[in-house]
Every structure is written in structure tokens, then in C-alpha cells.
Design a protein around this motif. Structure first.
Motif, PDB file in Angstrom:
ATOM      1  N   ASP A  76       0.851  -1.280  -0.092  1.00 50.90           N
ATOM      2  CA  ASP A  76      -0.173  -0.039   0.097  1.00 50.90           C
ATOM      3  C   ASP A  76       0.947   1.334  -0.081  1.00 50.90           C
ATOM      4  O   ASP A  76       0.581   2.312  -0.268  1.00 50.90           O
ATOM      5  CB  ASP A  76      -0.928   0.077   1.358  1.00 50.90           C
ATOM      6  CG  ASP A  76      -1.930  -1.080   1.122  1.00 50.90           C
ATOM      7  OD1 ASP A  76      -2.312  -1.590   0.156  1.00 50.90           O
ATOM      8  OD2 ASP A  76      -2.271  -1.560   2.255  1.00 50.90           O
ATOM      9  N   VAL A  77       2.314   1.236   0.393  1.00 46.24           N
ATOM     10  CA  VAL A  77       3.075   2.365   0.592  1.00 46.24           C
ATOM     11  C   VAL A  77       3.714   2.520  -0.916  1.00 46.24           C
ATOM     12  O   VAL A  77       4.011   1.986  -1.583  1.00 46.24           O
ATOM     13  CB  VAL A  77       4.178   2.107   1.434  1.00 46.24           C
ATOM     14  CG1 VAL A  77       5.183   3.202   1.729  1.00 46.24           C
ATOM     15  CG2 VAL A  77       3.463   1.922   2.940  1.00 46.24           C
ATOM     16  N   LYS A  78       3.454   3.785  -1.311  1.00 45.82           N
ATOM     17  CA  LYS A  78       4.124   4.221  -2.678  1.00 45.82           C
ATOM     18  C   LYS A  78       5.555   4.302  -2.396  1.00 45.82           C
ATOM     19  O   LYS A  78       6.029   4.856  -1.557  1.00 45.82           O
ATOM     20  CB  LYS A  78       3.462   5.512  -3.275  1.00 45.82           C
ATOM     21  CG  LYS A  78       1.893   5.189  -3.469  1.00 45.82           C
ATOM     22  CD  LYS A  78       1.484   6.503  -3.858  1.00 45.82           C
ATOM     23  CE  LYS A  78      -0.016   6.505  -4.124  1.00 45.82           C
ATOM     24  NZ  LYS A  78      -0.414   7.732  -4.814  1.00 45.82           N
ATOM     25  N   PRO A  79       6.455   4.069  -3.469  1.00 42.31           N
ATOM     26  CA  PRO A  79       7.772   4.447  -3.464  1.00 42.31           C
ATOM     27  C   PRO A  79       8.075   5.507  -3.261  1.00 42.31           C
ATOM     28  O   PRO A  79       7.607   6.564  -3.798  1.00 42.31           O
ATOM     29  CB  PRO A  79       8.432   3.488  -4.547  1.00 42.31           C
ATOM     30  CG  PRO A  79       7.201   3.105  -5.475  1.00 42.31           C
ATOM     31  CD  PRO A  79       6.190   3.500  -4.564  1.00 42.31           C
ATOM     32  N   ILE A  80       9.319   6.016  -2.534  1.00 42.23           N
ATOM     33  CA  ILE A  80       9.796   7.215  -2.538  1.00 42.23           C
ATOM     34  C   ILE A  80      10.799   7.614  -3.402  1.00 42.23           C
ATOM     35  O   ILE A  80      11.784   6.767  -3.761  1.00 42.23           O
ATOM     36  CB  ILE A  80      10.127   7.749  -1.167  1.00 42.23           C
ATOM     37  CG1 ILE A  80       9.152   7.402  -0.205  1.00 42.23           C
ATOM     38  CG2 ILE A  80      10.727   9.007  -1.082  1.00 42.23           C
ATOM     39  CD1 ILE A  80       9.563   7.473   1.419  1.00 42.23           C
ATOM     40  N   ALA A  81      10.697   8.811  -4.093  1.00 37.43           N
ATOM     41  CA  ALA A  81      11.783   9.089  -5.220  1.00 37.43           C
ATOM     42  C   ALA A  81      12.807   9.520  -4.365  1.00 37.43           C
ATOM     43  O   ALA A  81      12.808  10.213  -3.477  1.00 37.43           O
ATOM     44  CB  ALA A  81      11.106  10.179  -6.123  1.00 37.43           C
ATOM     45  N   ILE A  82      13.966   9.221  -5.160  1.00 42.30           N
ATOM     46  CA  ILE A  82      15.431   9.691  -4.376  1.00 42.30           C
ATOM     47  C   ILE A  82      15.256  10.904  -4.333  1.00 42.30           C
ATOM     48  O   ILE A  82      15.974  11.564  -3.454  1.00 42.30           O
ATOM     49  CB  ILE A  82      16.377   9.064  -5.262  1.00 42.30           C
ATOM     50  CG1 ILE A  82      16.528   7.519  -5.026  1.00 42.30           C
ATOM     51  CG2 ILE A  82      17.891   9.568  -4.590  1.00 42.30           C
ATOM     52  CD1 ILE A  82      17.401   6.438  -5.801  1.00 42.30           C
ATOM     53  N   ASP A  83      14.998  11.600  -5.466  1.00 37.06           N
ATOM     54  CA  ASP A  83      15.185  13.221  -5.232  1.00 37.06           C
ATOM     55  C   ASP A  83      14.113  13.741  -4.333  1.00 37.06           C
ATOM     56  O   ASP A  83      14.480  15.068  -3.829  1.00 37.06           O
ATOM     57  CB  ASP A  83      14.620  13.842  -6.831  1.00 37.06           C
ATOM     58  CG  ASP A  83      15.486  13.320  -7.962  1.00 37.06           C
ATOM     59  OD1 ASP A  83      16.637  12.931  -7.435  1.00 37.06           O
ATOM     60  OD2 ASP A  83      15.072  13.333  -8.990  1.00 37.06           O
ATOM     61  N   ALA A  84      13.106  13.067  -3.450  1.00 36.90           N
ATOM     62  CA  ALA A  84      12.372  13.550  -2.481  1.00 36.90           C
ATOM     63  C   ALA A  84      12.882  13.670  -1.286  1.00 36.90           C
ATOM     64  O   ALA A  84      12.504  14.208  -0.284  1.00 36.90           O
ATOM     65  CB  ALA A  84      10.860  12.908  -2.779  1.00 36.90           C
ATOM     66  N   LYS A 121      15.535  14.498   1.436  1.00 37.17           N
ATOM     67  CA  LYS A 121      16.634  15.502   1.800  1.00 37.17           C
ATOM     68  C   LYS A 121      17.482  15.132   2.814  1.00 37.17           C
ATOM     69  O   LYS A 121      17.237  14.667   3.752  1.00 37.17           O
ATOM     70  CB  LYS A 121      15.708  16.758   2.330  1.00 37.17           C
ATOM     71  CG  LYS A 121      14.615  17.417   1.440  1.00 37.17           C
ATOM     72  CD  LYS A 121      14.011  18.589   1.713  1.00 37.17           C
ATOM     73  CE  LYS A 121      12.949  19.167   0.856  1.00 37.17           C
ATOM     74  NZ  LYS A 121      12.227  19.909   1.455  1.00 37.17           N
ATOM     75  N   VAL A 122      18.924  15.181   2.549  1.00 34.45           N
ATOM     76  CA  VAL A 122      19.822  14.766   3.340  1.00 34.45           C
ATOM     77  C   VAL A 122      20.174  16.029   4.037  1.00 34.45           C
ATOM     78  O   VAL A 122      20.788  17.117   3.269  1.00 34.45           O
ATOM     79  CB  VAL A 122      20.957  13.971   2.559  1.00 34.45           C
ATOM     80  CG1 VAL A 122      22.122  13.755   3.371  1.00 34.45           C
ATOM     81  CG2 VAL A 122      20.588  13.000   1.759  1.00 34.45           C
ATOM     82  N   MET A 123      20.394  15.953   5.253  1.00 34.42           N
ATOM     83  CA  MET A 123      20.776  17.104   6.153  1.00 34.42           C
ATOM     84  C   MET A 123      22.142  16.771   6.756  1.00 34.42           C
ATOM     85  O   MET A 123      22.324  15.665   7.453  1.00 34.42           O
ATOM     86  CB  MET A 123      19.777  17.458   7.369  1.00 34.42           C
ATOM     87  CG  MET A 123      18.605  17.872   6.797  1.00 34.42           C
ATOM     88  SD  MET A 123      17.372  18.140   8.099  1.00 34.42           S
ATOM     89  CE  MET A 123      18.176  19.234   8.931  1.00 34.42           C
TER      90      MET A 123
END
Length: 137
Positions: free
Chosen positions: A54-62, A64-66
Motif C-alpha cells: 500500500d505504500v508508494k515508493p519514494i523518489a530519491i530526489d524527494a 532531503k539529506v541534512m
């Protein structure tokens, strides 16, 4: 007024029945270690966490690395452990790359298997070179 009395009595009755249902927790001394998870439970939990359809994959561009900038503090004087008159930048630009000879070492590849067993029958790696055609398979 009758409606208010009826609703408040229903809420009171529901809260009383809920408070009577006490869930007893198992005793640590009799049931062993409560933190022990069987392999089946662990597999089920991993599938719930990581394989949820049910979980949509997250795009790598989305994502944010801090980067946190932490200040390093040493509890000692670093100059005590360096030679006298130490300059870490000395000689940085003194290299003359035109005078340095780069040597490429040839490494012999040895396979522990026969590579022909994994190639198609009548395979010729030079077939495209001889006929000047584009090989795209």
C-alpha cells in the motif's frame, strides 16, 4: 433534557465496562524473556515494515539529506604530537607531473572455470568487427 440524560448515561455505562476489562500482562519471571522474538514473528514484522504494497515508493530526489556540522574538540594539544615547524601544506604545489612517469601494471586474469561453458554455441567475439555490423544482443 431526556436526550442529554440518555446520552450521558450511555457514556457512563460504556466507560464503566471499559474500565472493568483489565488486561493482565505476563509476569517476567514466569514467561521468560519478553524481548525474545521468534524467526516467524521477525519475518512477519519485516514484511509489514518493508514489503507493504500500500505504500508508494519514494523518489530519491524527494529525500532531503541534512549534514550536521559538528565541531571537533580535542582534549589534548595536537601540536605536542607533531614534529617541530610542521606545515601540512608544505610541498602541495611542488609536484611536476610532466616529470613523473606513470606505469600501468598488467595483471594476469585467471579464471577458475571454463568461460566457454557460459557462452552461446559458435560464439565469435570478433564477428561484428569483421562484417562491420552493429551487434546488439
Amino acid at each position: 433534557m431526556k436526550l442529554v440524560t440518555l446520552v450521558s448515561s450511555m457514556i457512563l455505562a460504556a466507560s464503566m465496562t471499559v474500565s472493568d476489562n483489565v488486561i493482565e500482562e505476563p509476569d517476567d519471571r514466569t514467561s521468560g524473556n519478553l524481548l525474545t522474538v521468534t524467526a516467524e514473528e521477525e519475518a512477519r514484522l519485516e514484511s509489514l515494515l518493508f514489503h507493504n504494497p500500500d505504500v508508494k515508493p519514494i523518489a530519491i530526489d524527494a529525500i532531503k539529506v541534512m549534514e550536521l556540522e559538528e565541531e571537533l574538540t580535542f582534549n589534548f594539544n595536537t601540536q605536542d604530537y607533531l614534529p617541530e615547524n610542521f606545515n601540512p601544506l608544505k610541498g602541495k604545489h611542488d609536484l611536476d607531473w610532466s616529470k613523473i612517469e606513470l606505469i600501468e601494471l598488467d595483471e594476469d586474469l585467471t579464471f577458475n572455470f571454463n568461460v566457454k561453458d557460459y557462452l552461446p554455441k559458435h560464439f565469435n567475439p570478433y564477428a561484428c568487427v569483421k562484417t562491420k555490423t552493429v551487434c546488439s544482443k
